[in-house]
Design a protein around this motif. Sequence first.
Motif, PDB file in Angstrom:
ATOM      1  N   LEU A 187      30.628  32.555  -4.314  1.00 31.28           N
ATOM      2  CA  LEU A 187      31.177  33.785  -4.090  1.00 31.28           C
ATOM      3  C   LEU A 187      30.305  34.542  -3.098  1.00 31.28           C
ATOM      4  O   LEU A 187      29.026  34.388  -3.290  1.00 31.28           O
ATOM      5  CB  LEU A 187      31.801  34.648  -5.138  1.00 31.28           C
ATOM      6  CG  LEU A 187      31.864  35.937  -4.912  1.00 31.28           C
ATOM      7  CD1 LEU A 187      33.135  36.395  -4.053  1.00 31.28           C
ATOM      8  CD2 LEU A 187      32.238  36.709  -6.317  1.00 31.28           C
ATOM      9  N   VAL A 188      30.705  35.358  -2.099  1.00 31.25           N
ATOM     10  CA  VAL A 188      30.074  35.932  -1.134  1.00 31.25           C
ATOM     11  C   VAL A 188      29.081  36.839  -2.169  1.00 31.25           C
ATOM     12  O   VAL A 188      29.569  37.387  -3.192  1.00 31.25           O
ATOM     13  CB  VAL A 188      30.960  36.825  -0.241  1.00 31.25           C
ATOM     14  CG1 VAL A 188      29.797  37.876   0.522  1.00 31.25           C
ATOM     15  CG2 VAL A 188      31.567  36.004   0.847  1.00 31.25           C
ATOM     16  N   GLY A 189      27.810  37.093  -1.579  1.00 35.83           N
ATOM     17  CA  GLY A 189      26.894  37.975  -2.264  1.00 35.83           C
ATOM     18  C   GLY A 189      26.435  37.409  -3.725  1.00 35.83           C
ATOM     19  O   GLY A 189      25.870  38.231  -4.440  1.00 35.83           O
ATOM     20  N   HIS A 190      26.429  36.226  -4.074  1.00 36.81           N
ATOM     21  CA  HIS A 190      26.311  35.831  -5.229  1.00 36.81           C
ATOM     22  C   HIS A 190      25.418  34.593  -5.366  1.00 36.81           C
ATOM     23  O   HIS A 190      25.168  34.062  -4.198  1.00 36.81           O
ATOM     24  CB  HIS A 190      27.716  35.446  -6.321  1.00 36.81           C
ATOM     25  CG  HIS A 190      28.355  36.696  -6.724  1.00 36.81           C
ATOM     26  ND1 HIS A 190      28.919  37.504  -5.882  1.00 36.81           N
ATOM     27  CD2 HIS A 190      28.375  36.858  -8.039  1.00 36.81           C
ATOM     28  CE1 HIS A 190      29.245  38.333  -6.544  1.00 36.81           C
ATOM     29  NE2 HIS A 190      29.277  38.097  -7.918  1.00 36.81           N
ATOM     30  N   GLY A 191      25.168  34.090  -6.483  1.00 38.93           N
ATOM     31  CA  GLY A 191      24.066  32.884  -6.657  1.00 38.93           C
ATOM     32  C   GLY A 191      22.939  32.990  -6.308  1.00 38.93           C
ATOM     33  O   GLY A 191      21.956  32.142  -5.990  1.00 38.93           O
ATOM     34  N   SER A 192      22.253  34.510  -5.960  1.00 39.37           N
ATOM     35  CA  SER A 192      20.925  34.719  -5.676  1.00 39.37           C
ATOM     36  C   SER A 192      20.614  34.219  -4.267  1.00 39.37           C
ATOM     37  O   SER A 192      21.633  33.989  -3.736  1.00 39.37           O
ATOM     38  CB  SER A 192      19.971  34.168  -6.840  1.00 39.37           C
ATOM     39  OG  SER A 192      20.121  34.590  -8.162  1.00 39.37           O
ATOM     40  N   GLY A 193      19.389  34.201  -4.089  1.00 40.21           N
ATOM     41  CA  GLY A 193      19.037  34.037  -2.539  1.00 40.21           C
ATOM     42  C   GLY A 193      19.329  32.715  -2.047  1.00 40.21           C
ATOM     43  O   GLY A 193      19.549  31.754  -2.783  1.00 40.21           O
ATOM     44  N   ALA A 194      19.045  32.865  -0.752  1.00 46.55           N
ATOM     45  CA  ALA A 194      19.512  31.458   0.102  1.00 46.55           C
ATOM     46  C   ALA A 194      18.396  30.567   0.065  1.00 46.55           C
ATOM     47  O   ALA A 194      18.907  29.184   0.255  1.00 46.55           O
ATOM     48  CB  ALA A 194      19.771  31.606   1.511  1.00 46.55           C
ATOM     49  N   LEU A 195      17.433  30.878  -0.465  1.00 48.48           N
ATOM     50  CA  LEU A 195      16.076  29.885  -0.581  1.00 48.48           C
ATOM     51  C   LEU A 195      16.087  29.120  -2.010  1.00 48.48           C
ATOM     52  O   LEU A 195      15.268  28.416  -2.716  1.00 48.48           O
ATOM     53  CB  LEU A 195      14.830  30.439  -0.408  1.00 48.48           C
ATOM     54  CG  LEU A 195      14.796  31.106   0.995  1.00 48.48           C
ATOM     55  CD1 LEU A 195      13.325  31.608   1.130  1.00 48.48           C
ATOM     56  CD2 LEU A 195      14.852  30.011   1.997  1.00 48.48           C
TER      57      LEU A 195
ATOM     58  N   ILE B  30      13.811  42.714  -4.384  1.00 50.06           N
ATOM     59  CA  ILE B  30      14.437  41.923  -5.324  1.00 50.06           C
ATOM     60  C   ILE B  30      15.896  41.780  -4.967  1.00 50.06           C
ATOM     61  O   ILE B  30      16.580  42.350  -4.329  1.00 50.06           O
ATOM     62  CB  ILE B  30      14.523  42.852  -6.706  1.00 50.06           C
ATOM     63  CG1 ILE B  30      13.328  43.163  -6.779  1.00 50.06           C
ATOM     64  CG2 ILE B  30      15.352  42.084  -7.815  1.00 50.06           C
ATOM     65  CD1 ILE B  30      13.181  44.378  -8.153  1.00 50.06           C
ATOM     66  N   ILE B  31      16.315  40.287  -5.404  1.00 50.40           N
ATOM     67  CA  ILE B  31      17.920  39.931  -5.097  1.00 50.40           C
ATOM     68  C   ILE B  31      18.488  40.047  -6.481  1.00 50.40           C
ATOM     69  O   ILE B  31      18.184  39.123  -7.162  1.00 50.40           O
ATOM     70  CB  ILE B  31      17.918  38.660  -4.209  1.00 50.40           C
ATOM     71  CG1 ILE B  31      17.026  38.674  -2.908  1.00 50.40           C
ATOM     72  CG2 ILE B  31      19.409  38.110  -4.072  1.00 50.40           C
ATOM     73  CD1 ILE B  31      16.931  37.304  -2.372  1.00 50.40           C
ATOM     74  N   ASP B  32      19.284  40.668  -6.618  1.00 47.65           N
ATOM     75  CA  ASP B  32      20.113  40.887  -8.050  1.00 47.65           C
ATOM     76  C   ASP B  32      21.262  40.009  -8.131  1.00 47.65           C
ATOM     77  O   ASP B  32      21.875  39.622  -6.725  1.00 47.65           O
ATOM     78  CB  ASP B  32      20.622  42.358  -8.091  1.00 47.65           C
ATOM     79  CG  ASP B  32      19.503  43.412  -8.338  1.00 47.65           C
ATOM     80  OD1 ASP B  32      18.484  42.722  -9.064  1.00 47.65           O
ATOM     81  OD2 ASP B  32      19.691  44.626  -8.139  1.00 47.65           O
ATOM     82  N   SER B  33      21.509  39.633  -8.947  1.00 50.63           N
ATOM     83  CA  SER B  33      22.581  38.550  -8.938  1.00 50.63           C
ATOM     84  C   SER B  33      24.270  39.161  -8.492  1.00 50.63           C
ATOM     85  O   SER B  33      25.028  38.238  -8.125  1.00 50.63           O
ATOM     86  CB  SER B  33      23.092  38.092 -10.477  1.00 50.63           C
ATOM     87  OG  SER B  33      23.447  39.247 -11.396  1.00 50.63           O
ATOM     88  N   LEU B  34      24.263  40.651  -8.553  1.00 53.49           N
ATOM     89  CA  LEU B  34      25.516  41.162  -7.784  1.00 53.49           C
ATOM     90  C   LEU B  34      25.232  41.763  -6.704  1.00 53.49           C
ATOM     91  O   LEU B  34      26.174  42.269  -6.109  1.00 53.49           O
ATOM     92  CB  LEU B  34      25.984  41.988  -9.160  1.00 53.49           C
ATOM     93  CG  LEU B  34      26.577  41.771 -10.232  1.00 53.49           C
ATOM     94  CD1 LEU B  34      26.899  42.758 -11.137  1.00 53.49           C
ATOM     95  CD2 LEU B  34      27.825  40.773 -10.343  1.00 53.49           C
ATOM     96  N   GLU B  35      24.073  41.541  -6.104  1.00 53.92           N
ATOM     97  CA  GLU B  35      23.959  42.489  -5.046  1.00 53.92           C
ATOM     98  C   GLU B  35      24.572  41.867  -3.681  1.00 53.92           C
ATOM     99  O   GLU B  35      24.499  40.790  -3.457  1.00 53.92           O
ATOM    100  CB  GLU B  35      22.421  42.285  -4.538  1.00 53.92           C
ATOM    101  CG  GLU B  35      21.623  43.470  -3.634  1.00 53.92           C
ATOM    102  CD  GLU B  35      20.376  43.755  -3.848  1.00 53.92           C
ATOM    103  OE1 GLU B  35      19.653  44.515  -2.969  1.00 53.92           O
ATOM    104  OE2 GLU B  35      19.744  43.040  -4.479  1.00 53.92           O
ATOM    105  N   GLY B  36      24.970  42.908  -3.029  1.00 54.14           N
ATOM    106  CA  GLY B  36      25.639  42.687  -1.904  1.00 54.14           C
ATOM    107  C   GLY B  36      27.022  42.373  -1.721  1.00 54.14           C
ATOM    108  O   GLY B  36      27.811  42.230  -1.021  1.00 54.14           O
ATOM    109  N   CYS B  37      27.795  42.479  -3.117  1.00 53.67           N
ATOM    110  CA  CYS B  37      29.111  42.303  -3.252  1.00 53.67           C
ATOM    111  C   CYS B  37      29.680  43.400  -3.838  1.00 53.67           C
ATOM    112  O   CYS B  37      30.495  44.374  -3.271  1.00 53.67           O
ATOM    113  CB  CYS B  37      29.445  41.160  -3.832  1.00 53.67           C
ATOM    114  SG  CYS B  37      31.375  40.697  -3.719  1.00 53.67           S
ATOM    115  N   PRO B  38      29.700  43.281  -5.333  1.00 52.21           N
ATOM    116  CA  PRO B  38      30.857  44.254  -6.262  1.00 52.21           C
ATOM    117  C   PRO B  38      30.267  45.769  -6.097  1.00 52.21           C
ATOM    118  O   PRO B  38      31.454  46.481  -6.707  1.00 52.21           O
ATOM    119  CB  PRO B  38      30.711  43.421  -7.338  1.00 52.21           C
ATOM    120  CG  PRO B  38      29.798  42.779  -7.559  1.00 52.21           C
ATOM    121  CD  PRO B  38      29.119  42.702  -6.146  1.00 52.21           C
TER     122      PRO B  38
END
Length: 702
Positions: free
Chosen positions: A376-384, A413-421
Amino acid sequence: MTIRAHATKPLSLLRGVTLLACLGASFSQAAVFVQFNPAVPAIGPYPTDFLTVPDSNQKSGLRINMPLPDCKAQPGSCTELSLLNTFDGFNLNPRFRVKFSGPIDVNTLKGGIYFVALENKTNDELGVNRLGQVLKVNKIFYDPLTDTAYGKPDDQMDQHRRYGLVVTDAVKDATGAPVLPDPAYSTCVVTPTGNYCQQLSQLVTSFGSSTFSGKIVSATSFTTLSATSFMERAHDALASHKPIVNKVGKMFNFQDIASWQYRAQTRVNPVVLEDTNLPTKDIYGIGRIGFGTFTSPDFRDSNLFISDPPTLAPVTVPTKTNELSFEIFYPVFPAPKGGYPVVVAAHGFGDHRLGLPLAWAPQLNALGYAVIASTLVGHGSGALGQVVIKEKNGTVTTMPSGGRSVDTDGNGIIDSLEGCPVLGALRTRDCVRQSAFDTMSLIRSIRNGIDLDGDGKVDLDASQMYMLGHSAGGAYGAVALALEPDIRAGAFQETGAPIYDSLRMSDILQPLLVQYVLAGHTPSLLNQGATYNDNFVYRDLPPRVNTVKGAVELQDFFEIGEWITSPADPTSWNPHMTTSPLPGKPRRSILYQMAIGDQTIPNPSATAAIRSAGAIETTRYYRHDFARTIFPYFKVDPVAFSAYLDTDQEKAIAVSAANMFGYFFVTDGQVIFDGNDLMQTVFGGNIWEKPQVLTETLNYLK
């Protein structure tokens, strides 16, 4: 955010001589009347098409024209209302507002306020309401400071349909006397001047004397928005995009895997990867695992928002695409001719493609289904992030995790929910819609043929596709299911709606709502120090009289958030899977599972989704309250009960849940596996229940 803006249209045409005698009513200075000023939302009655303008580019023929507040003093409110002024109608589940000139008896409100279904502006779909249907009201809330009543319709509403809102003298004032009409209303309907009053006069005249309890003393009409229009047109445009599918790494025999990890990127600079060990023991049914990527058009702008054109304007596929990761879990036995039937697994908030889809895979694989999943968009932590697989022969393979979360707030910090909900209504809405586009691109990839093992044959049978979603997966999964005719049936677990009701009711999500949405709003919406109390009234309860300062403003804000997110909300899409298919789309069978006492997706939010789909007959409750009585060490919050695998008893629940989904798909959505035979031996009783009435309380456990 209470709307207290001044009128943008003159109301001199509404303020005329009193013609109450024509309506068979008497008037005195002491009487309580229903105030009537449709140009001012705080007075109303509201919602009203008086606050619209004609627009031939819109499916409804209208565009919202709400008055704006002082944008310097209330920039947040101004931005939200400006966005709503691009919509072609009101919320599909609108919160009414009726203002009185004095105190009333709140217990008479439910018997004196009604919605009425009028004509649909299109012939696109059957609809869930019939012409002339009277809808009762629910969730009634009364503010004694302003003598204003609020509430919601009792039943689901159709998109791009006109509705009436009617108030009768069955509403009594505090002395027990019937409320009376405002002179302005009487003038409007008896000697109508202007298009709005002429339409309102015709509407009121059309109602028979036995339609409502009591005589009509106020009314208005409004049109709901075309919630699915953009996604419908974008789906059609997606036909021009052919996803590019690439294999990543090699095929793995699951029994050859000694260990594997999901290495989540949780920090930006320096990059930090946090490891989660994925299960390998006591998992039966999975044969092989293959990994790949596919391309999907990105409809979002640089701010991660999707700008909707007018609802009759064409939609083109953007040139920007994202390369997204997926994996396929294959059964242990050879594929039938044409490939394995396949379940598209849509995970929920806080999860990723190797989370709950992996928990579902063994049982679905054992029943013959391949399982495919993306993130899902904004999930799964960072792209690296990485997926690292170590085989029993010592071989180590490292692949991208496909993480799609970003450091939106810039704190490193890249939170697990950051960028989406949780970062506002727009980002919530558009991460769901973009995830629906990605899911439809994945479905197109299956349709075009995926061959990860390189044998020259397609791995998956596109004629036998099914949808399975958890939590948010039931939101973007519902969009895909309503639009993709090749999906034969769907099953959803712990799906909540509306989105903002899930956020504000949830003990788990409320802190995120406070931190990312309410705290930074101007004006402030935190009415109790560092937190809030919106004095929310649940469905089917007696009317609530407000005693909380700031609660009305919060409820107004949440209503606007619900309206903004409605194009992505399950309640907007669920009817189009079942009772009211979109043009050219089939009806689908739907299975819902929900856990009693879920603290992340609260029960009233889950039942709202079920109700909108008309799916009480195909809903099953997991009785976590009963199971936890037998085994008190079970987790308090059962939101991901399909993935709780710490004990044999929890595994039994997860297996029965996945088997219920699998047998539902085996029968093409015709039969729901009971699931209680096995549970009797584990729990000494049934843990699955077919509800007779949908629960409307939180049912939280301690």
